[in-house]
Design a protein around this motif. Sequence first.
Motif, PDB file in Angstrom:
ATOM      1  N   ALA A  26       0.843  -1.209   0.000  1.00 51.57           N
ATOM      2  CA  ALA A  26       0.000   0.000   0.000  1.00 51.57           C
ATOM      3  C   ALA A  26       0.873   1.253   0.000  1.00 51.57           C
ATOM      4  O   ALA A  26       0.602   2.215  -0.728  1.00 51.57           O
ATOM      5  N   ALA A  27       1.941   1.221   0.787  1.00 45.84           N
ATOM      6  CA  ALA A  27       2.832   2.384   0.867  1.00 45.84           C
ATOM      7  C   ALA A  27       3.559   2.594  -0.470  1.00 45.84           C
ATOM      8  O   ALA A  27       3.763   3.736  -0.901  1.00 45.84           O
ATOM      9  N   ALA A  28       3.920   1.509  -1.114  1.00 42.45           N
ATOM     10  CA  ALA A  28       4.593   1.599  -2.417  1.00 42.45           C
ATOM     11  C   ALA A  28       3.667   2.261  -3.428  1.00 42.45           C
ATOM     12  O   ALA A  28       4.095   3.110  -4.221  1.00 42.45           O
ATOM     13  N   ALA A  29       2.385   1.892  -3.391  1.00 42.09           N
ATOM     14  CA  ALA A  29       1.416   2.487  -4.317  1.00 42.09           C
ATOM     15  C   ALA A  29       1.209   3.966  -3.997  1.00 42.09           C
ATOM     16  O   ALA A  29       1.020   4.789  -4.893  1.00 42.09           O
ATOM     17  N   ALA A  30       1.259   4.295  -2.711  1.00 40.79           N
ATOM     18  CA  ALA A  30       1.023   5.683  -2.299  1.00 40.79           C
ATOM     19  C   ALA A  30       2.235   6.567  -2.558  1.00 40.79           C
ATOM     20  O   ALA A  30       2.108   7.782  -2.701  1.00 40.79           O
ATOM     21  N   HIS A  31       3.418   5.961  -2.578  1.00 40.28           N
ATOM     22  CA  HIS A  31       4.663   6.734  -2.727  1.00 40.28           C
ATOM     23  C   HIS A  31       5.495   6.141  -3.866  1.00 40.28           C
ATOM     24  O   HIS A  31       6.528   5.518  -3.630  1.00 40.28           O
ATOM     25  N   PRO A  32       5.049   6.321  -5.098  1.00 41.34           N
ATOM     26  CA  PRO A  32       5.701   5.629  -6.231  1.00 41.34           C
ATOM     27  C   PRO A  32       7.174   6.014  -6.425  1.00 41.34           C
ATOM     28  O   PRO A  32       7.920   5.243  -7.015  1.00 41.34           O
ATOM     29  N   LEU A  33       7.599   7.150  -5.899  1.00 40.72           N
ATOM     30  CA  LEU A  33       8.997   7.550  -6.088  1.00 40.72           C
ATOM     31  C   LEU A  33       9.917   7.093  -4.951  1.00 40.72           C
ATOM     32  O   LEU A  33      11.117   7.288  -4.998  1.00 40.72           O
ATOM     33  N   SER A  34       9.311   6.488  -3.915  1.00 43.20           N
ATOM     34  CA  SER A  34      10.143   5.963  -2.829  1.00 43.20           C
ATOM     35  C   SER A  34      10.872   4.711  -3.302  1.00 43.20           C
ATOM     36  O   SER A  34      10.548   4.157  -4.357  1.00 43.20           O
ATOM     37  N   ALA A  35      11.833   4.254  -2.525  1.00 43.93           N
ATOM     38  CA  ALA A  35      12.547   3.024  -2.868  1.00 43.93           C
ATOM     39  C   ALA A  35      11.556   1.867  -3.008  1.00 43.93           C
ATOM     40  O   ALA A  35      11.669   1.046  -3.925  1.00 43.93           O
ATOM     41  N   LEU A  36      10.572   1.804  -2.123  1.00 43.54           N
ATOM     42  CA  LEU A  36       9.574   0.730  -2.209  1.00 43.54           C
ATOM     43  C   LEU A  36       8.730   0.881  -3.464  1.00 43.54           C
ATOM     44  O   LEU A  36       8.391  -0.105  -4.116  1.00 43.54           O
ATOM     45  N   GLY A  37       8.352   2.110  -3.783  1.00 46.26           N
ATOM     46  CA  GLY A  37       7.544   2.362  -4.976  1.00 46.26           C
ATOM     47  C   GLY A  37       8.294   1.907  -6.227  1.00 46.26           C
ATOM     48  O   GLY A  37       7.722   1.276  -7.118  1.00 46.26           O
ATOM     49  N   ARG A  38       9.595   2.199  -6.253  1.00 46.52           N
ATOM     50  CA  ARG A  38      10.378   1.786  -7.427  1.00 46.52           C
ATOM     51  C   ARG A  38      10.536   0.267  -7.458  1.00 46.52           C
ATOM     52  O   ARG A  38      10.413  -0.358  -8.496  1.00 46.52           O
ATOM     53  N   ALA A  39      10.745  -0.349  -6.288  1.00 46.53           N
ATOM     54  CA  ALA A  39      10.867  -1.816  -6.239  1.00 46.53           C
ATOM     55  C   ALA A  39       9.579  -2.478  -6.719  1.00 46.53           C
ATOM     56  O   ALA A  39       9.605  -3.537  -7.349  1.00 46.53           O
ATOM     57  N   ALA A  40       8.446  -1.827  -6.459  1.00 50.28           N
ATOM     58  CA  ALA A  40       7.155  -2.417  -6.819  1.00 50.28           C
ATOM     59  C   ALA A  40       6.968  -2.490  -8.335  1.00 50.28           C
ATOM     60  O   ALA A  40       6.122  -3.247  -8.816  1.00 50.28           O
ATOM     61  N   THR A  41       7.752  -1.732  -9.085  1.00 50.13           N
ATOM     62  CA  THR A  41       7.593  -1.783 -10.548  1.00 50.13           C
ATOM     63  C   THR A  41       8.180  -3.057 -11.126  1.00 50.13           C
ATOM     64  O   THR A  41       7.874  -3.428 -12.252  1.00 50.13           O
ATOM     65  N   THR A  42       9.017  -3.757 -10.356  1.00 47.81           N
ATOM     66  CA  THR A  42       9.642  -4.976 -10.899  1.00 47.81           C
ATOM     67  C   THR A  42       9.130  -6.245 -10.237  1.00 47.81           C
ATOM     68  O   THR A  42       9.644  -7.330 -10.513  1.00 47.81           O
ATOM     69  N   GLY A  43       8.153  -6.141  -9.351  1.00 48.60           N
ATOM     70  CA  GLY A  43       7.611  -7.351  -8.701  1.00 48.60           C
ATOM     71  C   GLY A  43       6.942  -6.982  -7.408  1.00 48.60           C
ATOM     72  O   GLY A  43       6.987  -5.829  -6.975  1.00 48.60           O
ATOM     73  N   ALA A  44       6.309  -7.986  -6.789  1.00 47.24           N
ATOM     74  CA  ALA A  44       5.564  -7.708  -5.553  1.00 47.24           C
ATOM     75  C   ALA A  44       6.517  -7.394  -4.403  1.00 47.24           C
ATOM     76  O   ALA A  44       7.494  -8.103  -4.176  1.00 47.24           O
ATOM     77  N   VAL A  45       6.209  -6.358  -3.691  1.00 51.80           N
ATOM     78  CA  VAL A  45       7.011  -5.928  -2.544  1.00 51.80           C
ATOM     79  C   VAL A  45       6.607  -6.737  -1.310  1.00 51.80           C
ATOM     80  O   VAL A  45       5.432  -7.018  -1.107  1.00 51.80           O
ATOM     81  N   ASP A  46       7.564  -7.161  -0.513  1.00 44.30           N
ATOM     82  CA  ASP A  46       7.227  -7.838   0.752  1.00 44.30           C
ATOM     83  C   ASP A  46       8.074  -7.304   1.912  1.00 44.30           C
ATOM     84  O   ASP A  46       8.816  -6.327   1.751  1.00 44.30           O
ATOM     85  N   ALA A  47       7.967  -7.965   3.067  1.00 36.72           N
ATOM     86  CA  ALA A  47       8.629  -7.471   4.274  1.00 36.72           C
ATOM     87  C   ALA A  47      10.145  -7.314   4.068  1.00 36.72           C
ATOM     88  O   ALA A  47      10.761  -6.380   4.572  1.00 36.72           O
ATOM     89  N   ARG A  48      10.715  -8.231   3.297  1.00 34.11           N
ATOM     90  CA  ARG A  48      12.164  -8.170   3.051  1.00 34.11           C
ATOM     91  C   ARG A  48      12.573  -6.856   2.374  1.00 34.11           C
ATOM     92  O   ARG A  48      13.586  -6.249   2.718  1.00 34.11           O
ATOM     93  N   HIS A  49      11.756  -6.435   1.374  1.00 34.22           N
ATOM     94  CA  HIS A  49      12.065  -5.169   0.705  1.00 34.22           C
ATOM     95  C   HIS A  49      12.021  -3.994   1.673  1.00 34.22           C
ATOM     96  O   HIS A  49      12.779  -3.038   1.542  1.00 34.22           O
TER      97      HIS A  49
END
Lengths: 317, 317
Positions: free
Chosen positions: A197-220
């Motif tokens: 949810a945070a990745a979707a809300a903050h697409p320019l964050s590290a998590l947001g960028r990671a989400a463009t290449t696959g599903a983000v999880d706790a490890r990310h």
Amino acid sequence: MSAPLAIAIDLGGTQLRAALVAGARVEARAAEPTDVAGGPEAVLAQMQRLIGAVSAGSPPEAIGGIGISAPGPLDSEAGVVLEIPTLPGWTDFPLRDRLAAATGLSVLLENDGISAAYGEWRHGAGRGLSHLVYATVSTGLGGGVIVDGRIMHGRRGMAGHIGHFTMAPDGPRCPCGTIGCFEAFASGSALGRRARAAAAAHPLSALGRAATTGAVDARHVVEAARAGDEVALALIDDEAALLGRGFASLVHLYSPERVVMGGGVSAAFDLMEETIHRVMRANLMAAFRDVVVVRAALAENAGLVGAAALVADRPAS
Amino acid sequence: MSAPLAIAIDLGGTQLRAALVAGARVEARAAEPTDVAGGPEAVLAQMQRLIGAVSAGSPPEAIGGIGISAPGPLDSEAGVVLEIPTLPGWTDFPLRDRLAAATGLSVLLENDGISAAYGEWRHGAGRGLSHLVYATVSTGLGGGVIVDGRIMHGRRGMAGHIGHFTMAPDGPRCPCGTIGCFEAFASGSALGRRARAAAAAHPLSALGRAATTGAVDARHVVEAARAGDEVALALIDDEAALLGRGFASLVHLYSPERVVMGGGVSAAFDLMEETIHRVMRANLMAAFRDVVVVRAALAENAGLVGAAALVADRPAS
């Protein structure tokens, strides 16, 4: 004198692991992907193969027995797996007696949370204590309790489902079926959900960028937090606050000397430690406020070391 | 052979009670209002007076010792009262050793929740079980846990604070200082608070009419519900649902064979039983769903009978 040898098996939803263990030391190990589709009969055959592999170099009389660490709910007194949510077909399966018959060795079956708690108690971060709560925070949130110098078993050996007290009247549904359990809020899976949810809300964050290449999880989240990403750090801080709140409840309920935290999410323990303790103390009655949380020492070996220690420590019959 | 005699003392915030007990039978009893203003020294003198009164007819050698049931937090290992929220001045008071020195008898100090749990286990609604949660729902919500055939003590004997797990992230402040504990929602005091709000909202209900002559509390709710008052019945049903939810958490945490419910609110147990069980089952994992809640058998004597039984059952030293 060297520590006695025991064979330990860790039955997981994805990996089936076996080890030859002496004290805290893993002497040999082998693993296969769990044959989920094959059901208990196929997995029983896998277990025998892995046992053969890890015990190949040892004389049978040197091996004290087999300890199995398995997900619950299971009846450790009867040695029966009642059900494994992640493994279809494992209903009321008498795993202990079936493996004993197949191998000729004595077998002991224990809940994976209790096995790991026992491992940390005898050989890890809880050595020498009389009262200890072990919490493993990964896909789920499980654990085990040592109290008054012994494992707390309860009816059918099912005590210590520490992730399943109601923490809120609403909130996410827990894998156990009910709403708002500690596990539903604070497990690694729950952290992963918040991260997406945070990745979707903050697409320019590290998590947001990671989400463009696959599903983000706790490890990310842990990786991005280590790299200083603000969004990930906030997620980690929320997770720590949830853990602090839940651990405070567990301290009131079991009065441990220490809480030992293991599981995948404990990789971020150093980032969470301060918030965990601050929130925990704010929620504890004065007499409990000096109880601390420490990181588990045996990492992913806790269950194997614990299952072997249970065999080694079993009273002679 | 008749059961051995022991003296039991129940130290309460309003009443100080003493009894001569044989098994489940109270042979003699005496009570005084607790000398709150006088502090521990005055209460110690009261205890000696009451002990003299209840033991007057018995030869000293027939009395096995004194068991004190007291509110916590206390350190039952050291025999020290750490703090009693309702009794100012009771901080770190070595009650066990002081009373032993004053009487020449051996003394044992136990948490009131654990004492009552022990009484119900040995002589009440939990006889013959190995795993039992006792919950007393009155001013507070306390209790004690028997697991694996013994009392669960934990560090400093403080385990089993069953009313103090977080049930909601917000909600009423608990007497323990934090927010949203099981006790804060489901104690008799919490029920009384809801009753006063309901009385104000429904001035023509039985509770509303009762409120014109004095403050409404949990007792009025039970009476009005028995008389068929709809508002009171709804309050009782809400209370039952809160208890069902909380008990489900306790069953996951301790895996008892049975939950025994005592305390003032248990006077309405028959009116709540169905909802307690329905809500409890809806919140339990399948393997736990056959656990039932029963009403305590010893009523207000549970703590006295339990404290005496602890003395009687103490291993000879």
